[in-house]
Design an enzyme around this catalytic site. Structure first.
Site, PDB file in Angstrom:
ATOM      1  N   LYS A 254      34.715 -73.654-126.661  1.00 39.05           N
ATOM      2  CA  LYS A 254      34.790 -74.376-127.937  1.00 39.05           C
ATOM      3  C   LYS A 254      36.075 -75.200-127.990  1.00 39.05           C
ATOM      4  CE  LYS A 254      32.321 -71.153-130.993  1.00 39.05           C
ATOM      5  NZ  LYS A 254      31.267 -72.082-131.399  1.00 39.05           N
ATOM      6  N   ARG A 328      22.218 -65.746-130.088  1.00 37.91           N
ATOM      7  CA  ARG A 328      20.767 -65.562-129.939  1.00 37.91           C
ATOM      8  C   ARG A 328      20.436 -64.655-128.748  1.00 37.91           C
ATOM      9  NH1 ARG A 328      19.910 -71.934-129.516  1.00 37.91           N
ATOM     10  NH2 ARG A 328      21.756 -71.796-130.834  1.00 37.91           N
TER      11      ARG A 328
HETATM   12  N1  BES Z   1      29.198 -68.623-133.564  1.00 38.79           N
HETATM   13  C1  BES Z   1      28.681 -69.928-133.360  1.00 38.79           C
HETATM   14  C2  BES Z   1      28.125 -70.555-134.621  1.00 38.79           C
HETATM   15  C3  BES Z   1      29.096 -70.854-135.729  1.00 38.79           C
HETATM   16  C4  BES Z   1      29.604 -72.129-135.877  1.00 38.79           C
HETATM   17  C5  BES Z   1      29.428 -69.906-136.652  1.00 38.79           C
HETATM   18  C6  BES Z   1      30.459 -72.412-136.919  1.00 38.79           C
HETATM   19  C7  BES Z   1      30.294 -70.175-137.693  1.00 38.79           C
HETATM   20  C8  BES Z   1      30.797 -71.433-137.832  1.00 38.79           C
HETATM   21  C9  BES Z   1      27.548 -69.872-132.348  1.00 38.79           C
HETATM   22  O1  BES Z   1      27.638 -68.889-131.388  1.00 38.79           O
HETATM   23  C10 BES Z   1      27.537 -71.185-131.645  1.00 38.79           C
HETATM   24  O2  BES Z   1      28.522 -71.536-131.082  1.00 38.79           O
HETATM   25  N2  BES Z   1      26.433 -71.893-131.697  1.00 38.79           N
HETATM   26  C11 BES Z   1      26.340 -73.176-131.099  1.00 38.79           C
HETATM   27  C12 BES Z   1      24.983 -73.292-130.446  1.00 38.79           C
HETATM   28  C13 BES Z   1      24.807 -74.534-129.597  1.00 38.79           C
HETATM   29  C14 BES Z   1      25.684 -74.454-128.387  1.00 38.79           C
HETATM   30  C15 BES Z   1      23.369 -74.624-129.192  1.00 38.79           C
HETATM   31  C16 BES Z   1      26.492 -74.220-132.193  1.00 38.79           C
HETATM   32  O3  BES Z   1      25.971 -74.023-133.265  1.00 38.79           O
HETATM   33  O4  BES Z   1      27.170 -75.212-131.954  1.00 38.79           O
HETATM   34 ZN    ZN Z   2      28.857 -69.479-129.731  1.00 39.91          ZN
END
Ligand code: BES
Ligand code: ZN
Ligand code: ZN
Length: 483
Positions: A254, A328
């Protein structure tokens, strides 16, 4: 916090909170003998003033404006507690005859005694408050039970907030498991925490894969609540939570900005642990089984990589295109374990699953995904009661098609960045074995945000009241929810 009910507040109270809606301002002025024209108070939301009645008695006026949004009202009470809590004596009267508002006020007062864990200096507030004196005209015994329950739920909500606020070096998967064990011992439900060896032996392979790079190994928490004497045909609720104690994104790292918020990526687990604890504290006549998959999504030489194909508890293979879509993966195992080992009438999961959900709905509403209209309606009505909002988003086969993989049974993200929250929900659905009453709550925007507790984003306590209201509603007509 003790609750005492009265037809009239006792004269002996030294502190009385008077929440005032704008349309009740005039009536309050007339009724309160301590009111005088010098007081600046128009009952605007969050405005407050103190009326001194004699030497040792204070009325704390708290303005509620014309606000109808329950979270905004709750925040006004919490903010008031943050300001005055440490000046209050052991007993506080609440001059409020509107029962629905009184629920929120009691909840806000209890929540307002919470403070975010701080390691810099001892800022403990020393709140002395122990007793709440409330007005009640109807059945006092019933009201005492009711408000007692509100207090218990708010106390659990504090626990949940504390979990979410803890930094990830303190709240490891193991620590989350230990919390569950302590809560189970205290409130009477069974908890097992499986360590890595057992997780491997049982075959929860997606959980193992996501957790494999962290020095803090994954845990699988299985909690079971069944009160003594519960009839065999009682409602059976399955709960599943995403307990990622920190989400770096893994190799699909991230960006740094805001990454510290990812200590809240166990928010879904905390909602479900809180719901479980509250069910047990309230002794609801239900059977509940909770599964929490907990791990840290770390980056390192052992981490899963984009392109890896991993196995899962369900036996489906998954092509990991993005290691940041880890929630997921672990939920796939959690949900599938739940449906295979517990015959639930209703299956619910909560997860901070997607940024897409936050971009779609913002911070006030959680995303709700289900194909069961009755369950959707029940969740909506529970949300209206608790004031913890949600909004139904689509769960449709077109989104599922985007998860077809050339090399595995499915992939963990679509190639295009469209409808991310719905695609993620479709991914989860394929592990639920067509459970007829399953709903997924994407709480990414709602469990962590702006609150009166801190200038920084912090835990909101979202979800505990919502789920309890849902269960209470279901218990009104349990036979309608039986499979
Ligand atoms: N934990 C994150 C989602 C999240 C984002 C929670 C902002 C709280 C605040 C999750 O694991 C994630 O990173 N999801 C990605 C998925 C993508 C790579 C398909 C996302 O939502 O960007
Ligand atoms: Zn994530
Ligand atoms: Zn995550």
């Amino acid at each position: 916090m003790l609750i005492k009910l009265h037809k009239q507040l006792p004269e002996s109270l030294h502190a009385i909170l008077v929440p005032v809606r704008k349309d009740r301002l005039e009536a309050m002025r007339q009724a309160n003998s301590a009111w005088h024209e010098g007081v600046i108070f128009d009952a605007e939301l969050k405005q407050n003033a103190i009326l001194y009645a004699g030497q040792d008695k204070k009325f704390f006026l708290l303005g509620l404006g014309e606000e109808t949004n329950k979270q905004a009202l709750l925040h006004a009470v919490i903010a008031w507690m943050k300001q005055y809590g440490k000046h209050l004596p052991e007993s506080l009267g609440v001059d409020c005859e509107d029962d629905e508002l009184l629920d929120l006020v009691v909840q806000g007062i209890v929540l307002g005694t919470y403070s975010i864990p701080q390691r810099n200096k001892d800022k403990s507030q020393d709140i002395r408050l122990k007793e709440l004196h409330l007005l009640e005209d109807d059945d006092p015994a019933e009201a005492a039970t009711h408000f007692g329950q509100v207090v218990e739920m708010a106390q659990t909500q504090q626990q949940v907030m504390d979990l979410v606020n803890k930094p990830a070096n303190e709240l490891t998967p193991q620590a989350l498991g230990e919390w569950a064990v302590r809560s189970g011992e205290r409130y009477g439900y069974q908890v097992e925490v499986w360590q890595e060896d057992k997780i491997r032996e049982v075959g929860l392979k997606a959980l193992l894969s996501v957790g494999q790079a962290s020095p803090h190994p994954p845990v699988f928490i299985r909690a079971h609540y069944k009160p003594e004497g519960l009839p065999e045909d009682a409602l059976r609720i399955g709960l599943v939570g995403k307990g990622v104690t920190f989400d770096t994104g893994g190799v699909s790292l991230k960006p740094n900005e805001g990454m510290h918020y990812m200590k809240s990526d166990m928010g879904g687990a905390s909602v479900m642990l809180g719901a479980m604890e509250a069910v047990a504290r309230l002794r609801l006549p239900l059977e509940v089984e909770l599964i929490v998959c907990s791990c840290e999504n770390a980056i390192g030489s052992k981490a899963i990589k984009p392109g890896d194909v991993i196995d899962s508890y369900a036996g489906k293979t998954i092509e990991v295109l993005n290691t940041d879509a880890e929630g997921r993966l672990i939920l796939a195992d959690g949900l599938n374990y739940s449906v295979r080992h517990f015959q639930s009438d209703v299956l619910l999961n909560a997860a901070t699953l997607t940024g897409s959900c936050v971009r779609t709905l913002g911070y006030e509403q959680a995303g709700m995904f289900t194909t069961n209209d009755r369950l959707a309606a029940a969740l909506e009505s529970a949300a209206a009661e608790s004031g913890e909002e949600l909004w139904r988003l689509p769960l449709r086969k077109e989104h599922g098609k985007l998860l077809k993989s050339e090399v595995a049974d499915l992939k963990n993200m679509a190639s295009s960045p469209l409808a991310g929250a719905s695609v993620a929900a479709k991914f989860l659905e394929s592990f639920t074995e067509e459970h007829p009453a399953w709903a997924h709550l994407d709480v990414a925007g709602t469990v962590f945000g702006n609150t009166p507790f801190s200038k920084e984003k912090n835990a909101t306590g979202y979800g505990v009241f919502l789920l309890i209201r849902l269960f209470e509603q279901m218990l009104e007509e349990p036979e309608r929810w039986k499979r």
